[in-house]
Motif scaffolding. Sequence first.
Motif, PDB file in Angstrom:
ATOM      1  N   UNK A 132       0.836  -1.208   0.000  1.00 14.17           N
ATOM      2  CA  UNK A 132       0.000   0.000   0.000  1.00 14.17           C
ATOM      3  C   UNK A 132       0.868   1.255   0.000  1.00 14.17           C
ATOM      4  N   UNK A 133       1.948   1.226   0.770  1.00 16.02           N
ATOM      5  CA  UNK A 133       2.832   2.392   0.821  1.00 16.02           C
ATOM      6  C   UNK A 133       3.515   2.634  -0.527  1.00 16.02           C
ATOM      7  N   UNK A 134       3.969   1.544  -1.153  1.00 18.71           N
ATOM      8  CA  UNK A 134       4.596   1.695  -2.474  1.00 18.71           C
ATOM      9  C   UNK A 134       3.610   2.262  -3.485  1.00 18.71           C
ATOM     10  N   UNK A 135       2.362   1.749  -3.436  1.00 12.57           N
ATOM     11  CA  UNK A 135       1.338   2.231  -4.361  1.00 12.57           C
ATOM     12  C   UNK A 135       1.041   3.710  -4.113  1.00 12.57           C
ATOM     13  N   UNK A 136       1.007   4.109  -2.820  1.00 14.37           N
ATOM     14  CA  UNK A 136       0.732   5.507  -2.494  1.00 14.37           C
ATOM     15  C   UNK A 136       1.868   6.405  -2.972  1.00 14.37           C
ATOM     16  N   UNK A 137       3.124   5.942  -2.777  1.00 19.03           N
ATOM     17  CA  UNK A 137       4.264   6.748  -3.239  1.00 19.03           C
ATOM     18  C   UNK A 137       4.266   6.870  -4.761  1.00 19.03           C
ATOM     19  N   UNK A 138       3.963   5.757  -5.433  1.00 17.29           N
ATOM     20  CA  UNK A 138       3.919   5.782  -6.900  1.00 17.29           C
ATOM     21  C   UNK A 138       2.839   6.737  -7.390  1.00 17.29           C
ATOM     22  N   UNK A 139       1.685   6.709  -6.729  1.00 21.50           N
ATOM     23  CA  UNK A 139       0.594   7.614  -7.114  1.00 21.50           C
ATOM     24  C   UNK A 139       0.991   9.065  -6.885  1.00 21.50           C
ATOM     25  N   UNK A 140       1.694   9.310  -5.765  1.00 23.95           N
ATOM     26  CA  UNK A 140       2.123  10.684  -5.460  1.00 23.95           C
ATOM     27  C   UNK A 140       3.122  11.191  -6.479  1.00 23.95           C
ATOM     28  N   UNK A 141       4.091  10.319  -6.855  1.00 24.91           N
ATOM     29  CA  UNK A 141       5.076  10.685  -7.863  1.00 24.91           C
ATOM     30  C   UNK A 141       4.414  10.940  -9.200  1.00 24.91           C
ATOM     31  N   UNK A 142       3.464  10.065  -9.563  1.00 22.88           N
ATOM     32  CA  UNK A 142       2.756  10.202 -10.831  1.00 22.88           C
ATOM     33  C   UNK A 142       1.982  11.522 -10.872  1.00 22.88           C
ATOM     34  N   UNK A 143       1.342  11.865  -9.731  1.00 22.01           N
ATOM     35  CA  UNK A 143       0.592  13.104  -9.664  1.00 22.01           C
ATOM     36  C   UNK A 143       1.477  14.319  -9.778  1.00 22.01           C
ATOM     37  N   UNK A 144       2.688  14.218  -9.177  1.00 20.87           N
ATOM     38  CA  UNK A 144       3.642  15.332  -9.245  1.00 20.87           C
ATOM     39  C   UNK A 144       4.128  15.559 -10.673  1.00 20.87           C
ATOM     40  N   UNK A 145       4.406  14.428 -11.352  1.00 20.61           N
ATOM     41  CA  UNK A 145       4.902  14.514 -12.741  1.00 20.61           C
ATOM     42  C   UNK A 145       3.847  15.122 -13.645  1.00 20.61           C
ATOM     43  N   UNK A 146       2.602  14.670 -13.470  1.00 15.17           N
ATOM     44  CA  UNK A 146       1.518  15.199 -14.294  1.00 15.17           C
ATOM     45  C   UNK A 146       1.324  16.674 -13.988  1.00 15.17           C
TER      46      UNK A 146
END
Length: 306
Positions: free
Chosen positions: A292-306
Amino acid sequence: MLSDPAKGVVAMIAACMMWGLSSLYYKLLSDVPALDVLSHRMIWSLIFFGVVLAVQRRLTEVIRVLNTRRSFLRLALAALMIGANWGLFIWAIQIGQITQSSLGYYIFPLVAVVIGRVVFGEQLSNMQWLAVGLAAAAVALLTAGLGVLPWIALTLAVTFGIYGLLKKQLAAGPVVSVTAEALLLAPIAVTILLQTHHNGGTALGGDLKTFLLLMMSGPITAVPLILFSYAARRLNMTTVGLLQYLNPTLQFGCAVVIFAEPFGRWHGLAFGMIWAALALYSGAALRQDRARRRAARAAAVSGTVV
């Protein structure tokens, strides 16, 4: 200065130590009927929580949570579950069954998993199913070996599991909801103590020392719950769940080391299976938490990039 998570760990350890060592306290009250001890626990807990909420100016929250029909019914059922759980726990200590009590609280997390699956349709991993199966096999083995069902352990686990389910469905915080539960049980507690007095006993414990010990049941009940609430706001649930095993472990230590309760081959085999089940369950929970933490970090990074 400690960080918030570190403060949470300290608070959680303190709460579990108070719960796990409470058998030492209740053993001092072995000459007082278990129902009387439970009644005092309810009354003094209500007084203690009432003072805490009054200082925080939150007493109206208790009235508010009792004012809706759905919340009232859930709180009434929760009160019956925790009353039964506390009463059986006290009685188990008085009759020298702390080992069974500790077994019940070891089993509880696995009972909670099954309740989550049945009530909420939560998906269980293969490891979690294996853990539940091992726990069931341990209970069956202990029953076959000793020739008697460990009903105290099972009842403690099931009542606390149902209590947790009901609490999950309440919007009120733990201190407010436990105060409401104690308030609902207070008339029953007073009736029991009046009946004790009517039958020639003493509702106050008989002497000053016993009465003061009975009064202490309020803070002994309230303080660890407040610490738990403090910790739960600062820790993830996986950490909370793992630290909670300290409670039955201390109960088990008190039973076997301090009170020298019987612990034979069948107990050893059953407890070994329970501990293995908890290791599997905890390992699965840790992996899920990391995912869950990895998924949350990935989502946060993806949101930052977008």
